[in-house]
Motif scaffolding. Structure first.
Motif, PDB file in Angstrom:
ATOM      1  N   TRP A  58      -8.546  -2.570  -2.971  1.00 18.61           N
ATOM      2  CA  TRP A  58      -7.186  -2.551  -3.496  1.00 18.61           C
ATOM      3  C   TRP A  58      -6.236  -2.940  -2.359  1.00 18.61           C
ATOM      4  CZ3 TRP A  58      -5.434   0.073  -8.236  1.00 18.61           C
ATOM      5  CH2 TRP A  58      -6.492   0.431  -9.079  1.00 18.61           C
ATOM      6  N   ALA A  59      -5.389  -3.930  -2.587  1.00 19.73           N
ATOM      7  CA  ALA A  59      -4.423  -4.385  -1.574  1.00 19.73           C
ATOM      8  C   ALA A  59      -3.104  -3.638  -1.755  1.00 19.73           C
ATOM      9  CB  ALA A  59      -4.187  -5.889  -1.710  1.00 19.73           C
TER      10      ALA A  59
ATOM     11  N   GLN B 253       2.004   1.786  -3.086  1.00 17.68           N
ATOM     12  CA  GLN B 253       1.354   1.292  -4.290  1.00 17.68           C
ATOM     13  C   GLN B 253       0.262   0.325  -3.854  1.00 17.68           C
ATOM     14  OE1 GLN B 253       3.597  -0.383  -7.531  1.00 17.68           O
ATOM     15  NE2 GLN B 253       5.309   1.018  -7.192  1.00 17.68           N
ATOM     16  N   PHE B 254      -0.883   0.450  -4.516  1.00 17.88           N
ATOM     17  CA  PHE B 254      -1.981  -0.473  -4.297  1.00 17.88           C
ATOM     18  C   PHE B 254      -2.239  -1.236  -5.584  1.00 17.88           C
ATOM     19  CE2 PHE B 254      -2.745   2.629  -0.948  1.00 17.88           C
ATOM     20  CZ  PHE B 254      -3.091   1.823   0.121  1.00 17.88           C
ATOM     21  N   VAL B 255      -2.650  -2.494  -5.441  1.00 14.73           N
ATOM     22  CA  VAL B 255      -2.915  -3.355  -6.578  1.00 14.73           C
ATOM     23  C   VAL B 255      -4.416  -3.458  -6.811  1.00 14.73           C
ATOM     24  CG1 VAL B 255      -2.593  -5.681  -7.533  1.00 14.73           C
ATOM     25  CG2 VAL B 255      -0.834  -4.682  -6.044  1.00 14.73           C
TER      26      VAL B 255
ATOM     27  N   ASP C  25       0.474  -2.963   6.888  1.00 17.76           N
ATOM     28  CA  ASP C  25      -0.517  -3.407   5.925  1.00 17.76           C
ATOM     29  C   ASP C  25      -1.495  -2.259   5.720  1.00 17.76           C
ATOM     30  OD1 ASP C  25      -1.835  -5.071   4.168  1.00 17.76           O
ATOM     31  OD2 ASP C  25      -3.015  -6.050   5.718  1.00 17.76           O
ATOM     32  N   ALA C  26      -2.088  -2.200   4.557  1.00 19.29           N
ATOM     33  CA  ALA C  26      -3.074  -1.160   4.268  1.00 19.29           C
ATOM     34  C   ALA C  26      -4.029  -1.665   3.204  1.00 19.29           C
ATOM     35  CB  ALA C  26      -2.389   0.111   3.790  1.00 19.29           C
TER      36      ALA C  26
ATOM     37  N   ALA D 299      -1.691   1.456  -8.560  1.00 26.52           N
ATOM     38  CA  ALA D 299      -1.890   2.891  -8.369  1.00 26.52           C
ATOM     39  C   ALA D 299      -0.897   3.345  -7.312  1.00 26.52           C
ATOM     40  CB  ALA D 299      -3.315   3.182  -7.917  1.00 26.52           C
ATOM     41  N   GLY D 300      -0.249   4.490  -7.548  1.00 24.87           N
ATOM     42  CA  GLY D 300       0.765   4.986  -6.619  1.00 24.87           C
ATOM     43  C   GLY D 300       0.362   6.282  -5.947  1.00 24.87           C
TER      44      GLY D 300
END
Length: 180
Positions: free
Chosen positions: A14-15, A174-176, A43-44, A139-140
């Protein structure tokens, strides 16, 4: 779609969504108030495995991107007599354990600032997963931790009495979801 046994997240990488994420902090000033700030360059990545033991989070923050709302203060904080961004250009985090259930989670890991690495634990609130108009799913998470700057060898010399030792970290991310 494979989901973890603990979170309703699809397995994969997930970016981070940098437009809807923030890395903030607060530190006491003169012992009577707090200076708040954020880092604008970070970045994560969230790697979701089949279970929590196979899942991990890593992050990198460019310390030179600090923004406390005052350019003169930011320049002074980054200077050699304070934070010394030449010596400490990045801050990195690597998770070692994820645990919890429902909305409340704990994220343990190692935080490295410059050449010093220390364990840190984040209290994490899972905000859920939402479909977005462009077909992506996000996702948060909200995460908080406290560190001591002295644990990372950050000594402010003559300004030592002006700034507190405890730094509160606030992450709203938030991740995508990865595309299948």
């Amino acid at each position: 779609m494979t989901r973890t046994n603990a979170l309703p997240l699809v397995a994969g990488r997930w970016a981070i969504d940098p437009l809807h994420s923030s890395v903030g902090f607060a530190i006491r000033h003169l012992g009577v108030s707090k200076v708040r700030g954020r880092f604008s360059a970070f970045d994560a990545e969230l790697v979701v495995g089949e279970g929590l033991e196979d899942s991990s989070i890593s992050a990198n923050v460019e310390i030179g991107s600090i923004d406390t709302g005052n350019a003169d203060r930011d320049a002074h904080v980054l200077a050699a007599d304070l934070l010394d961004v030449e010596k400490r250009p990045t801050m990195t985090f690597r998770s070692t354990r994820i645990s919890g259930e429902g909305e409340d989670w704990t994220l343990d890991g190692e935080l490295t600032i410059g050449s010093v690495t220390r364990p840190v634990g984040f209290a994490v609130e899972f905000g859920g997963v939402q479909d977005v108009f462009d077909g992506s799913r996000h996702a948060g998470f909200d995460a908080t931790a406290q560190i001591r700057r002295s644990d990372f060898g950050i000594d402010f010399g003559p300004a030592e009495a002006l700034l507190g030792d405890v730094i509160k970290i606030q992450l709203d991310v938030q991740f995508v979801e990865p595309k299948s």
